[in-house]
Every structure is written in structure tokens, then in C-alpha cells.
Design a protein around this motif. Structure first.
Motif, PDB file in Angstrom:
ATOM      1  N   GLY A  28       7.865 -11.909 -13.155  1.00 14.44           N
ATOM      2  CA  GLY A  28       8.837 -12.626 -12.350  1.00 14.44           C
ATOM      3  C   GLY A  28       9.326 -11.717 -11.245  1.00 14.44           C
ATOM      4  N   GLU A  29      10.364 -12.128 -10.551  1.00 15.61           N
ATOM      5  CA  GLU A  29      10.894 -11.318  -9.456  1.00 15.61           C
ATOM      6  C   GLU A  29      11.375  -9.957  -9.934  1.00 15.61           C
ATOM      7  N   GLY A  30      11.888  -9.887 -11.158  1.00 16.82           N
ATOM      8  CA  GLY A  30      12.427  -8.640 -11.674  1.00 16.82           C
ATOM      9  C   GLY A  30      11.390  -7.688 -12.227  1.00 16.82           C
ATOM     10  N   GLY A  31      10.152  -8.122 -12.369  1.00 17.97           N
ATOM     11  CA  GLY A  31       9.106  -7.269 -12.909  1.00 17.97           C
ATOM     12  C   GLY A  31       8.354  -7.946 -14.032  1.00 17.97           C
ATOM     13  N   ILE A  32       7.710  -7.139 -14.852  1.00 20.89           N
ATOM     14  CA  ILE A  32       6.912  -7.652 -15.962  1.00 20.89           C
ATOM     15  C   ILE A  32       7.842  -8.104 -17.086  1.00 20.89           C
ATOM     16  N   ALA A  33       7.698  -9.350 -17.503  1.00 20.91           N
ATOM     17  CA  ALA A  33       8.540  -9.929 -18.552  1.00 20.91           C
ATOM     18  C   ALA A  33       7.842  -9.953 -19.902  1.00 20.91           C
ATOM     19  N   ALA A  34       6.511  -9.907 -19.903  1.00 21.92           N
ATOM     20  CA  ALA A  34       5.776  -9.943 -21.169  1.00 21.92           C
ATOM     21  C   ALA A  34       4.399  -9.336 -20.987  1.00 21.92           C
ATOM     22  N   ILE A  35       3.978  -8.633 -22.033  1.00 22.63           N
ATOM     23  CA  ILE A  35       2.602  -8.164 -22.162  1.00 22.63           C
ATOM     24  C   ILE A  35       2.193  -8.589 -23.556  1.00 22.63           C
ATOM     25  N   MET A  36       1.263  -9.515 -23.634  1.00 18.37           N
ATOM     26  CA  MET A  36       0.849 -10.056 -24.918  1.00 18.37           C
ATOM     27  C   MET A  36      -0.632  -9.790 -25.133  1.00 18.37           C
ATOM     28  N   LEU A  37      -0.978  -9.490 -26.373  1.00 27.02           N
ATOM     29  CA  LEU A  37      -2.348  -9.151 -26.746  1.00 27.02           C
ATOM     30  C   LEU A  37      -2.899 -10.162 -27.735  1.00 27.02           C
ATOM     31  N   GLY A  38      -4.204 -10.356 -27.720  1.00 28.16           N
ATOM     32  CA  GLY A  38      -4.804 -11.266 -28.684  1.00 28.16           C
ATOM     33  C   GLY A  38      -6.314 -11.240 -28.628  1.00 28.16           C
ATOM     34  N   ASP A  39      -6.904 -12.035 -29.499  1.00 27.12           N
ATOM     35  CA  ASP A  39      -8.358 -12.147 -29.562  1.00 27.12           C
ATOM     36  C   ASP A  39      -8.868 -13.280 -28.685  1.00 27.12           C
ATOM     37  N   ASP A  40      -8.041 -14.275 -28.473  1.00 26.07           N
ATOM     38  CA  ASP A  40      -8.457 -15.505 -27.810  1.00 26.07           C
ATOM     39  C   ASP A  40      -7.706 -15.684 -26.486  1.00 26.07           C
ATOM     40  N   PRO A  41      -8.388 -15.501 -25.345  1.00 24.86           N
ATOM     41  CA  PRO A  41      -7.719 -15.664 -24.056  1.00 24.86           C
ATOM     42  C   PRO A  41      -7.085 -17.047 -23.883  1.00 24.86           C
ATOM     43  N   GLU A  42      -7.743 -18.061 -24.403  1.00 20.43           N
ATOM     44  CA  GLU A  42      -7.205 -19.425 -24.277  1.00 20.43           C
ATOM     45  C   GLU A  42      -5.873 -19.555 -25.024  1.00 20.43           C
ATOM     46  N   ALA A  43      -5.789 -18.961 -26.213  1.00 21.77           N
ATOM     47  CA  ALA A  43      -4.536 -18.989 -26.971  1.00 21.77           C
ATOM     48  C   ALA A  43      -3.433 -18.239 -26.229  1.00 21.77           C
ATOM     49  N   LEU A  44      -3.764 -17.100 -25.625  1.00 22.09           N
ATOM     50  CA  LEU A  44      -2.765 -16.362 -24.840  1.00 22.09           C
ATOM     51  C   LEU A  44      -2.315 -17.173 -23.629  1.00 22.09           C
ATOM     52  N   HIS A  45      -3.248 -17.870 -23.002  1.00 22.97           N
ATOM     53  CA  HIS A  45      -2.914 -18.737 -21.873  1.00 22.97           C
ATOM     54  C   HIS A  45      -1.883 -19.777 -22.310  1.00 22.97           C
ATOM     55  N   HIS A  46      -2.125 -20.411 -23.454  1.00 17.37           N
ATOM     56  CA  HIS A  46      -1.189 -21.416 -23.965  1.00 17.37           C
ATOM     57  C   HIS A  46       0.149 -20.787 -24.340  1.00 17.37           C
ATOM     58  N   THR A  47       0.120 -19.574 -24.874  1.00 18.21           N
ATOM     59  CA  THR A  47       1.357 -18.873 -25.195  1.00 18.21           C
ATOM     60  C   THR A  47       2.165 -18.629 -23.926  1.00 18.21           C
ATOM     61  N   ALA A  48       1.496 -18.243 -22.853  1.00 20.00           N
ATOM     62  CA  ALA A  48       2.183 -18.037 -21.577  1.00 20.00           C
ATOM     63  C   ALA A  48       2.859 -19.319 -21.110  1.00 20.00           C
ATOM     64  N   LEU A  49       2.130 -20.414 -21.180  1.00 21.77           N
ATOM     65  CA  LEU A  49       2.682 -21.700 -20.738  1.00 21.77           C
ATOM     66  C   LEU A  49       3.839 -22.156 -21.623  1.00 21.77           C
ATOM     67  N   ASP A  50       3.727 -21.913 -22.934  1.00 23.26           N
ATOM     68  CA  ASP A  50       4.798 -22.297 -23.856  1.00 23.26           C
ATOM     69  C   ASP A  50       6.026 -21.397 -23.721  1.00 23.26           C
ATOM     70  N   SER A  51       5.799 -20.106 -23.497  1.00 24.17           N
ATOM     71  CA  SER A  51       6.891 -19.137 -23.452  1.00 24.17           C
ATOM     72  C   SER A  51       7.651 -19.158 -22.137  1.00 24.17           C
ATOM     73  N   PHE A  52       6.968 -19.507 -21.077  1.00 25.54           N
ATOM     74  CA  PHE A  52       7.566 -19.455 -19.740  1.00 25.54           C
ATOM     75  C   PHE A  52       7.278 -20.758 -18.998  1.00 25.54           C
ATOM     76  N   PRO A  53       8.105 -21.765 -19.193  1.00 34.55           N
ATOM     77  CA  PRO A  53       7.874 -23.055 -18.527  1.00 34.55           C
ATOM     78  C   PRO A  53       7.748 -22.886 -17.007  1.00 34.55           C
ATOM     79  N   GLY A  54       6.756 -23.546 -16.450  1.00 32.69           N
ATOM     80  CA  GLY A  54       6.534 -23.508 -15.012  1.00 32.69           C
ATOM     81  C   GLY A  54       5.723 -22.316 -14.527  1.00 32.69           C
TER      82      GLY A  54
END
Length: 177
Positions: A28-54
């Protein structure tokens, strides 16, 4: 009772690969808000969308530099680049996360020791909860916290990643890096 995190401020995210598998970096404007790791890029993509609306994906030179800096944190934790972070959490969580950032690379502490370090020796379970709520993998090094018996305990991003990070840090520090 679970603590509620303040509303997230990330608006963009980057997906990539690291030595630990898929990585998602939310910014975001203030910098990095999350660094998430996983095995499945698609699951991380969905986590991003769920965790940060918009939130939306971003590409380009700035995204490439940010991803490279995060990858450097993973690959060389003894010499991490200076990252601009947006650390979002309750006052207690932020206190725990600050204490985590003070743990030297290549060393570990226990949940009990960490609770005592922040002046809350009776809050061991709450300290563990704050570690579990950490969205900034590696840069807030909750992987450096182990059980009192010296064994590895759960890690939001997987115990195998925790073990790899600790081994990587110890090897880097032993070689004088």
C-alpha cells in the motif's frame, strides 16, 4: 478470543517464486503490508484478494524491485535490505512483533522467553497467537520462536519452511556473513 486486525491498507500485490516456494507481497502507500508464502500460487492469490479487499496485481520495474528485495530477505536473512513496512496489528501484537525483530539472525527464543522479554510472562499463549497472526513472513521473524523443549512448533507458512529458514540463518552466520 481472537484479536481483530485493523483494516488493511494494501492496494496492490505481486506474485512470484522464492527459495521457499510461491510468495505474495501486498503493498500500500505505507509500504509492504504482507509477505505470504505457500505451495500454491493460486491459493496465495485468493488469500490476497480475501485479506485485502480491492487489491489488484501490479507489474513493472517497482514491482520487480520489491519482489527482488523480498527474495533477498529469504535468501540472505543475515543481510536483509531495508524494506518500508506497514505493520498492522493490535498494540500487543505490535509489541510482540517488535520483540521478534530484535532476535538476532541465526538464534532462537522460546514463546516463554519472548513473553518474559515483553514484560508479560503470563501471556505465553497470547504471544503464540501474535506470532500466528504475523502477515510479514521472514521480515518479522516469528520463525525464530521455538517450544521450550527446543522443538519446532507450528508456523503459519509450514514447519518445513521454518526449519529451512533457521538452517539457512545458522549456516549464513556460521560462515561469517
Amino acid at each position: 478470543m481472537k484479536s481483530q486486525l485493523p483494516t488493511a491498507t494494501a492496494t496492490q500485490f505481486i506474485m512470484g517464486q522464492s527459495a521457499l516456494g510461491a510468495v505474495m507481497v501486498a503493498m500500500g502507500e505505507g509500504g509492504i503490508a504482507a509477505i505470504m508464502l505457500g505451495d500454491d500460487p493460486e491459493a496465495l492469490h485468493h488469500t490476497a484478494l480475501d485479506s485485502f479487499p480491492g487489491i489488484h496485481p501490479v507489474h513493472g520495474e517497482m514491482a520487480d524491485r520489491t519482489l527482488a528485495a523480498v527474495q533477498a530477505c529469504i535468501d540472505t536473512p543475515w543481510a536483509p535490505p531495508d524494506l518500508k513496512l506497514t505493520i498492522q496489528g493490535t498494540s500487543f501484537q505490535q509489541q510482540v512483533w517488535q520483540a521478534l525483530r530484535a532476535i538476532p539472525c541465526g538464534t532462537t527464543t522460546t514463546y516463554t522467553e519472548l513473553a518474559a522479554r515483553i514484560g508479560r510472562p503470563g501471556a505465553v499463549r497470547a504471544v503464540a497467537g501474535a506470532c500466528a497472526a504475523n502477515r510479514l513472513a521472514v521480515v518479522i521473524p516469528c520463525h525464530r520462536v521455538i517450544r521450550s523443549d527446543g522443538s519446532l512448533s507450528g508456523y503459519r507458512w509450514g514447519v518445513g519452511r521454518k526449519q529451512w529458514l533457521l538452517e539457512r540463518e545458522r549456516a549464513g552466520m556460521a560462515s561469517g556473513r
